[in-house]
Design a protein around this motif. Structure first.
Motif, PDB file in Angstrom:
ATOM      1  N   LEU A 265      12.984 -15.213  -4.169  1.00 17.71           N
ATOM      2  CA  LEU A 265      13.092 -13.788  -4.488  1.00 17.71           C
ATOM      3  C   LEU A 265      11.799 -13.229  -5.058  1.00 17.71           C
ATOM      4  O   LEU A 265      11.284 -12.199  -4.579  1.00 17.71           O
ATOM      5  CB  LEU A 265      14.238 -13.560  -5.479  1.00 17.71           C
ATOM      6  CG  LEU A 265      14.345 -12.159  -6.085  1.00 17.71           C
ATOM      7  CD1 LEU A 265      14.652 -11.129  -5.007  1.00 17.71           C
ATOM      8  CD2 LEU A 265      15.395 -12.122  -7.199  1.00 17.71           C
ATOM      9  N   VAL A 266      11.263 -13.856  -6.112  1.00 17.14           N
ATOM     10  CA  VAL A 266      10.086 -13.276  -6.763  1.00 17.14           C
ATOM     11  C   VAL A 266       8.868 -13.303  -5.838  1.00 17.14           C
ATOM     12  O   VAL A 266       8.045 -12.377  -5.860  1.00 17.14           O
ATOM     13  CB  VAL A 266       9.782 -13.972  -8.113  1.00 17.14           C
ATOM     14  CG1 VAL A 266      10.927 -13.750  -9.094  1.00 17.14           C
ATOM     15  CG2 VAL A 266       9.497 -15.462  -7.937  1.00 17.14           C
ATOM     16  N   LYS A 267       8.766 -14.326  -5.005  1.00 12.25           N
ATOM     17  CA  LYS A 267       7.653 -14.368  -4.053  1.00 12.25           C
ATOM     18  C   LYS A 267       7.804 -13.276  -2.999  1.00 12.25           C
ATOM     19  O   LYS A 267       6.820 -12.638  -2.589  1.00 12.25           O
ATOM     20  CB  LYS A 267       7.586 -15.748  -3.396  1.00 12.25           C
ATOM     21  CG  LYS A 267       7.205 -16.859  -4.363  1.00 12.25           C
ATOM     22  CD  LYS A 267       7.317 -18.232  -3.714  1.00 12.25           C
ATOM     23  CE  LYS A 267       7.078 -19.345  -4.728  1.00 12.25           C
ATOM     24  NZ  LYS A 267       7.205 -20.689  -4.134  1.00 12.25           N
ATOM     25  N   ARG A 268       9.038 -13.048  -2.573  1.00  9.51           N
ATOM     26  CA  ARG A 268       9.313 -12.000  -1.588  1.00  9.51           C
ATOM     27  C   ARG A 268       9.018 -10.615  -2.170  1.00  9.51           C
ATOM     28  O   ARG A 268       8.438  -9.757  -1.506  1.00  9.51           O
ATOM     29  CB  ARG A 268      10.772 -12.109  -1.146  1.00  9.51           C
ATOM     30  CG  ARG A 268      11.106 -11.454   0.164  1.00  9.51           C
ATOM     31  CD  ARG A 268      12.451 -11.932   0.682  1.00  9.51           C
ATOM     32  NE  ARG A 268      13.547 -11.689  -0.254  1.00  9.51           N
ATOM     33  CZ  ARG A 268      14.249 -12.654  -0.841  1.00  9.51           C
ATOM     34  NH1 ARG A 268      13.956 -13.930  -0.607  1.00  9.51           N
ATOM     35  NH2 ARG A 268      15.243 -12.357  -1.662  1.00  9.51           N
ATOM     36  N   LEU A 269       9.440 -10.386  -3.409  1.00 11.33           N
ATOM     37  CA  LEU A 269       9.178  -9.098  -4.055  1.00 11.33           C
ATOM     38  C   LEU A 269       7.678  -8.828  -4.146  1.00 11.33           C
ATOM     39  O   LEU A 269       7.212  -7.715  -3.898  1.00 11.33           O
ATOM     40  CB  LEU A 269       9.789  -9.067  -5.459  1.00 11.33           C
ATOM     41  CG  LEU A 269      11.309  -9.093  -5.562  1.00 11.33           C
ATOM     42  CD1 LEU A 269      11.742  -9.097  -7.027  1.00 11.33           C
ATOM     43  CD2 LEU A 269      11.949  -7.929  -4.822  1.00 11.33           C
ATOM     44  N   LYS A 270       6.931  -9.856  -4.485  1.00 12.72           N
ATOM     45  CA  LYS A 270       5.487  -9.697  -4.659  1.00 12.72           C
ATOM     46  C   LYS A 270       4.758  -9.571  -3.330  1.00 12.72           C
ATOM     47  O   LYS A 270       3.906  -8.691  -3.156  1.00 12.72           O
ATOM     48  CB  LYS A 270       4.940 -10.890  -5.449  1.00 12.72           C
ATOM     49  CG  LYS A 270       3.449 -10.813  -5.758  1.00 12.72           C
ATOM     50  CD  LYS A 270       3.013 -11.977  -6.638  1.00 12.72           C
ATOM     51  CE  LYS A 270       1.553 -11.872  -7.013  1.00 12.72           C
ATOM     52  NZ  LYS A 270       1.120 -12.960  -7.935  1.00 12.72           N
ATOM     53  N   GLN A 271       5.099 -10.426  -2.384  1.00 13.65           N
ATOM     54  CA  GLN A 271       4.340 -10.505  -1.139  1.00 13.65           C
ATOM     55  C   GLN A 271       4.786  -9.489  -0.089  1.00 13.65           C
ATOM     56  O   GLN A 271       3.956  -8.905   0.607  1.00 13.65           O
ATOM     57  CB  GLN A 271       4.443 -11.924  -0.569  1.00 13.65           C
ATOM     58  CG  GLN A 271       3.819 -12.975  -1.475  1.00 13.65           C
ATOM     59  CD  GLN A 271       4.210 -14.403  -1.114  1.00 13.65           C
ATOM     60  OE1 GLN A 271       4.870 -14.647  -0.100  1.00 13.65           O
ATOM     61  NE2 GLN A 271       3.820 -15.347  -1.941  1.00 13.65           N
ATOM     62  N   ASP A 272       6.104  -9.271   0.011  1.00 15.88           N
ATOM     63  CA  ASP A 272       6.615  -8.388   1.065  1.00 15.88           C
ATOM     64  C   ASP A 272       6.828  -6.953   0.606  1.00 15.88           C
ATOM     65  O   ASP A 272       6.811  -6.031   1.420  1.00 15.88           O
ATOM     66  CB  ASP A 272       7.950  -8.932   1.616  1.00 15.88           C
ATOM     67  CG  ASP A 272       7.812 -10.309   2.243  1.00 15.88           C
ATOM     68  OD1 ASP A 272       6.665 -10.718   2.513  1.00 15.88           O
ATOM     69  OD2 ASP A 272       8.848 -10.973   2.459  1.00 15.88           O
ATOM     70  N   HIS A 273       7.064  -6.776  -0.703  1.00 11.89           N
ATOM     71  CA  HIS A 273       7.353  -5.433  -1.223  1.00 11.89           C
ATOM     72  C   HIS A 273       6.278  -4.913  -2.177  1.00 11.89           C
ATOM     73  O   HIS A 273       6.431  -3.819  -2.731  1.00 11.89           O
ATOM     74  CB  HIS A 273       8.709  -5.438  -1.928  1.00 11.89           C
ATOM     75  CG  HIS A 273       9.863  -5.719  -1.022  1.00 11.89           C
ATOM     76  ND1 HIS A 273      10.570  -4.730  -0.374  1.00 11.89           N
ATOM     77  CD2 HIS A 273      10.437  -6.896  -0.637  1.00 11.89           C
ATOM     78  CE1 HIS A 273      11.534  -5.267   0.361  1.00 11.89           C
ATOM     79  NE2 HIS A 273      11.475  -6.588   0.210  1.00 11.89           N
ATOM     80  N   ASN A 274       5.222  -5.697  -2.352  1.00  9.62           N
ATOM     81  CA  ASN A 274       4.112  -5.299  -3.230  1.00  9.62           C
ATOM     82  C   ASN A 274       4.566  -4.938  -4.645  1.00  9.62           C
ATOM     83  O   ASN A 274       4.002  -4.047  -5.288  1.00  9.62           O
ATOM     84  CB  ASN A 274       3.357  -4.112  -2.613  1.00  9.62           C
ATOM     85  CG  ASN A 274       2.710  -4.453  -1.290  1.00  9.62           C
ATOM     86  OD1 ASN A 274       2.062  -5.497  -1.161  1.00  9.62           O
ATOM     87  ND2 ASN A 274       2.900  -3.595  -0.288  1.00  9.62           N
ATOM     88  N   ALA A 275       5.573  -5.631  -5.128  1.00  7.79           N
ATOM     89  CA  ALA A 275       6.043  -5.400  -6.496  1.00  7.79           C
ATOM     90  C   ALA A 275       5.043  -5.994  -7.486  1.00  7.79           C
ATOM     91  O   ALA A 275       4.616  -7.139  -7.328  1.00  7.79           O
ATOM     92  CB  ALA A 275       7.416  -6.031  -6.697  1.00  7.79           C
ATOM     93  N   PRO A 276       4.664  -5.243  -8.502  1.00  8.88           N
ATOM     94  CA  PRO A 276       3.706  -5.747  -9.496  1.00  8.88           C
ATOM     95  C   PRO A 276       4.391  -6.657 -10.523  1.00  8.88           C
ATOM     96  O   PRO A 276       4.392  -6.378 -11.722  1.00  8.88           O
ATOM     97  CB  PRO A 276       3.171  -4.464 -10.129  1.00  8.88           C
ATOM     98  CG  PRO A 276       4.318  -3.514 -10.044  1.00  8.88           C
ATOM     99  CD  PRO A 276       5.027  -3.828  -8.746  1.00  8.88           C
ATOM    100  N   ILE A 277       4.956  -7.735 -10.046  1.00 10.21           N
ATOM    101  CA  ILE A 277       5.660  -8.676 -10.918  1.00 10.21           C
ATOM    102  C   ILE A 277       4.677  -9.756 -11.356  1.00 10.21           C
ATOM    103  O   ILE A 277       4.077 -10.441 -10.526  1.00 10.21           O
ATOM    104  CB  ILE A 277       6.899  -9.261 -10.202  1.00 10.21           C
ATOM    105  CG1 ILE A 277       7.552 -10.351 -11.053  1.00 10.21           C
ATOM    106  CG2 ILE A 277       6.578  -9.763  -8.816  1.00 10.21           C
ATOM    107  CD1 ILE A 277       8.891 -10.833 -10.489  1.00 10.21           C
TER     108      ILE A 277
END
Length: 398
Positions: A265-277
Motif C-alpha cells: 500500500l505505502v509503496k503504491r501510494l508513493k510511486q503510483d499516486h505521488n503521495a508525499p508519504i
C-alpha cells in the motif's frame, strides 16, 4: 597608594574576565544547530533538563529520539501522581505524543457550521497549544496523533457521515486537514496522517469514509488509494515541513499478510499516486512471549525493506505486556526491550522510538486486556524496572 594600586589591579582583572567570558558565551550560542537532537535548548519554564541524565541523553548522543505518551490524566493535570509522571516524561524523553487529546473527537467535538468547509475556528486549538507548550518547554520532538482514523470521531460525524457522498467526504477531510496542518505548521514535527486503515488481507471497511471506495468524486476519483493519497497531499499542502506517516498495528514482522499489504500500500501510494508519504509508524504492541529474537529480526527486515523505497520506519507505540500464564519474566522483558531498541535504532531510517505509557500506573493495557499489565519500563510506583535498563543499555551500545 597601595589601596589605589590594588583597586586598579582588580578592575583590570575584572575587565579582561568580562571580555573572555562574554565573548565565549556569544560564540557558543552562535554555533547551536536547532535541528540537532543533541541540542537541548533552555526550557521556557526555566528548568534545567540536564540536572539528571535520562534515556534522552544517550539517544541524543546518537542522533535519535526516545519518546513517550502523555495520557489524559497528565494532560488535564500536569502534577497528577504528585508530579511523578511529569518527572519521568521530562527527565527521560526527548519526544512526545498525545494519547487521545489530538484525535478528532477532541479537536472537532462540535459540528462546524459548514462541515465541508472546516476552518481553524472550528478546531479546539487549546489542546494543541497545551501539548506544544509542554513539549517545547522540555525540548521534545512533537508527534501529531492523528488526522484521520475510523475510531474516536465526534458523535455528529458518526451520525452524519453515513449519508454523505464521496465528494462530501473529500470536502470535509480536505478542509479539516488543511486547517489543522496549517495551524500546526512549525509546531508539530511529524503527523500520523491516517491510522489503522487496513486489516490482515486488505482495506478496513465499515468506516465513516467507506463511500470513497465505491463512489466517484466530481473529478472521478474513486477508491481507497485515491482517498489516502489525497490525505497526504492535503497534509503536505498545509505544512510543507512536517514528516507524514501511515500508522498501524500488527504490521511489524516482515512477511505476514498484514505486513505484506501495508508495504504494498505505502509503496503504491508513493510511486503510483505521488503521495508525499515520508514513513510508516510501527505501533508495536507486543506480548512478552511474542518477542523472540527471531520475531525482532523480522521487524528489522521490515525496516530494511521500507528503507529500500525511501521510507522512514519509526516505532510509535511500543509496549510489551506480561499476562497471566505467560512464561516470560521481567528479565525477559528487559531483553525484549533491549533487542527491539537495538534492532530498530541500528537502522539509519529509524530515528524515533515512542513508548506507549510512562509507567505501569497509567498504561492502557490492564483496561483492554484482562489479566495483563507490567507493559512499560517504570512500575506502578514510578520506579525503574529491568526493562528500563534494557533500553538504556541498548542506547549506550549503539
Amino acid at each position: 597608594v597601595k589601596y589605589s594600586k590594588l583597586m586598579s589591579f582588580k578592575k583590570t582583572v575584572f575587565f579582561f574576565a568580562f571580555l573572555i567570558f562574554g565573548c565565549s558565551g556569544d560564540s557558543v550560542n552562535d554555533s547551536v544547530d536547532e535541528n540537532d537532537p543533541n541540542n537541548v535548548s533552555e526550557p521556557i519554564d526555566g528548568s534545567d533538563p540536564n540536572l539528571e541524565v535520562g534515556l534522552k541523553t544517550y539517544a541524543a548522543e546518537k542522533g535519535k529520539y526516545i519518546g513517550n505518551l502523555m495520557r489524559n490524566g497528565m494532560f488535564d493535570n500536569p502534577q497528577v501522581n504528585n508530579g511523578s509522571t511529569d518527572n519521568i516524561l521530562k527527565t527521560e524523553y526527548n519526544a512526545l505524543v498525545l494519547g487521545n487529546k489530538m484525535k478528532m473527537s477532541n479537536l472537532l467535538p462540535s459540528r462546524p457550521i459548514d462541515p465541508f468547509a472546516v476552518n481553524i475556528n472550528d478546531i479546539n486549538t487549546d489542546n494543541i497549544d497545551l501539548f506544544v507548550n509542554y513539549a517545547n518547554s522540555h525540548a521534545m520532538r512533537k508527534r501529531g496523533h492523528v488526522m484521520i482514523w475510523y475510531k474516536q470521531i465526534p458523535n455528529w460525524l458518526e451520525n452524519e457521515a453515513p449519508s454523505w457522498s464521496a465528494q462530501q467526504v473529500y470536502d470535509f477531510s480536505k478542509s479539516y486537514i488543511l486547517a489543522l496542518s496549517a495551524y500546526c505548521n512549525d509546531k508539530i514535527d511529524e503527523w500520523d496522517v491516517i491510522n489503522e486503515a487496513i486489516v490482515n488481507n486488505g482495506y478496513r471497511t465499515s468506516t465513516w469514509y467507506d463511500v470513497v471506495n465505491t463512489q466517484a468524486t466530481n473529478d472521478g476519483s474513486i477508491g481507497f488509494d485515491a482517498y489516502f493519497s489525497n490525505l497526504f497531499k492535503w497534509a503536505r499542502q498545509g505544512d510543507p515541513d512536517a514528516a507524514l506517516f501511515y500508522n498501524d498495528f500488527n504490521i511489524e514482522p516482515f512477511g505476514t499478510s498484514k505486513n505484506n499489504f501495508m508495504r504494498s500500500l505505502v509503496k503504491r501510494l508513493k510511486q503510483d499516486h505521488n503521495a508525499p508519504i515520508d514513513g510508516v509508524g510501527l505501533q508495536s504492541h507486543f506480548t512478552i512471549d511474542q518477542v523472540s529474537s527471531f520475531f525482532v529480526s523480522k521487524i528489522g527486515q521490515t525496516i530494511d525493506d521500507l528503507a529500500e523505497s525511501g521510507f522512514t520506519a519509526n516505532i510509535t507505540e511500543l509496549d510489551i505486556r506480561i499476562c497471566e500464564g505467560d512464561s516470560g519474566t521481567l528479565e525477559d522483558q528487559k531483553e525484549a526491550y533491549k533487542n527491539i531498541v537495538a534492532t530498530a535504532f541500528s537502522r539509519d531510517n529509524c530515528n524515533t522510538i515512542l513508548l506507549w505509557g510512562s509507567s505501569d500506573n497509567d498504561s492502557w493495557i490492564p483496561g483492554h486486556y484482562d489479566g495483563c499489565g507490567q507493559a512499560t519500563p517504570h512500575d506502578e510506583n514510578f520506579e525503574k524496572k529491568p526493562a528500563y535498563y534494557g533500553i538504556e543499555e541498548a542506547l549506550m551500545e549503539l
